[in-house]
Enzyme design. Structure first.
Site, short mmCIF file in Angstrom:
data_model
loop_
_atom_site.label_atom_id
_atom_site.label_comp_id
_atom_site.label_asym_id
_atom_site.label_seq_id
_atom_site.Cartn_x
_atom_site.Cartn_y
_atom_site.Cartn_z
N HIS A 149 -9.35 3.75 -0.94
CA HIS A 149 -7.61 2.96 -1.39
C HIS A 149 -7.59 1.92 -2.44
CE1 HIS A 149 -4.04 1.80 0.25
NE2 HIS A 149 -4.56 0.66 1.13
N CYS B 283 0.88 -0.85 -0.45
CA CYS B 283 -0.20 -0.19 0.00
C CYS B 283 0.73 0.83 -0.05
CB CYS B 283 -0.60 0.20 1.15
SG CYS B 283 -2.46 -1.38 1.37
#
Length: 389
Positions: free
Chosen positions: A335, A86
């Protein structure tokens, strides 16, 4: 070491886009970033590009970096794909910054892209899982939410953090995201709704968890000499830090914080010549509500164990002493793994230039972005200032 400026930055909409490809999403973000540049920009003068992506869906290619840069007219430009879970595009941003500081480039592109919504829920859980420790935690059946649930439980036990403190993160970020036309979940959420949502991994509930999203983001960086020709509203990157931590929770001395955030932040503060007290606002990695609370402590915004009272005080609200996640954060904005880091950069860029629309907060001069890979195995922190050096 040369000064480096963000001269353009933007993101695509984040959400679910079955008719888009990773090329078209990246193209949307790139063209918007170019439009945000004040002067005449010649894309053939880009010296290098760094593209963050995990490559979880969208039939992405092994050469997904060159594929998306080719799509926007940067064919022939050296391109490196960056994968750090991420934190991929936060690290891509650092690589572009480093390239210009070192004199290798005068203009460098950092970006990220991800398509996540074309997979089954089982596939999504798998790909999110491989961002963490796969040999022990995942083989034992622990989900990504489960890992952060363990961190939340430990924080609640050790410091008295409450259900309400967690839910205040969701309510605040949804309030901000409702003003962001690029947000995946752009709707308000009351504190009561956030507290009463269904459980996902105790103590975390639905509103403690960010969505899986499709999207892309881009930041265009330039040296001082070039930036003077391209922008009338300079945003300087004054500090950058990157750190790695143990991938599994069981290997850490504490699970009530992320040591790699502390290390990366220390580097960034030292490089920028500032302290946490000097940061006016921040975009932090709130993949789960507990992650934002731990970020307050790890970044030095409050003392260890004080994140709950800190958010309850209103300090991180838009009208507070240090607004956090004015974009809506991962919780509301979304996200798309590879796009998150440079998406944070885009929000800081807009706020410092006074271009954030309904969510604009006046008087901001210095911002911070904080991008985490997995549960803390990789972290990138950047500090930005409005104006020329």
């Amino acid at each position: 070491m040369r000064d480096v400026y963000v001269v353009g930055a933007a993101q695509s909409k984040f959400g679910t886009f079955p008719n888009e490809s990773y090329r078209s999403l990246f193209g949307s973000a790139f063209e918007s970033a170019v439009e945000s540049i004040d002067g005449d920009f010649d894309r053939t003068e880009v010296d290098e590009a760094f593209i963050g992506t995990l490559g979880v869906g969208g039939r992405q290619l092994g050469l997904s970096g060159p594929a998306v840069t080719e799509y926007v007219g940067l064919d022939g430009t050296p391109c490196t794909r960056v994968e750090n879970a991420c934190a991929a595009s936060g690290v891509a941003l650092r690589q572009a910054l480093t390239s210009i500081r070192a004199g290798v480039s005068d203009i460098a592109v950092a970006g990220g892209v991800e398509i996540m919504t074309d997979m089954s829920s089982e596939q999504t859980r798998y790909w999110l899982g491989v961002s963490g420790e796969t040999e022990w935690e995942r083989m034992a059946g622990t989900t990504f939410a489960g890992v952060y649930a363990q961190m939340a439980s430990a924080h609640m036990d050790e410091y008295g953090t409450t259900r309400e403190h967690l839910s205040r993160v969701a309510a605040k970020n949804h309030g901000n995201g409702a003003k962001n036309p690029h947000a995946h979940l752009g709707f308000d959420c009351s504190l009561e709704d956030a507290m009463e949502a269904s459980t996902i991994a105790d103590p975390l509930n639905l509103y403690d968890c960010c969505p899986t999203s499709d999207g892309a983001s881009v930041a265009i960086l330039a040296s001082r000499e070039v930036a003077e020709e391209l922008t009338n509203s300079p945003v300087r990157l004054t500090g950058s830090g990157q750190a790695s931590g143990t991938v599994g929770l069981f290997q850490r001395p504490t699970i009530t914080g992320i040591p790699a955030t502390e290390d990366a932040a220390e580097q960034a503060y030292e490089e920028a010549g500032v302290s946490p007290e000097d940061i006016d606002f921040a975009e932090v990695h709130d993949c789960f509500s507990i992650a934002e609370l731990m970020a307050y402590e790890d970044l030095g915004f409050c003392e260890k164990g004080e994140a709950g009272p800190y958010i309850a005080s209103g300090a991180t609200e838009p009208d507070g002493e240090r607004p956090v996640n004015l974009s809506g954060g991962l919780k509301s904005k979304g996200h798309p793994i590879g796009a998150t880091g440079t998406g944070q950069c885009a929000e800081v860029f807009k706020q410092l230039r006074g271009e954030a629309g309904d969510r604009q907060v006046d008087g901001l001069e210095r911002g911070l972005s904080h991008n985490v890979g997995g549960s803390g195995g990789a972290v990138a922190v950047h500090i930005y200032e409005e104006g020329w050096a």
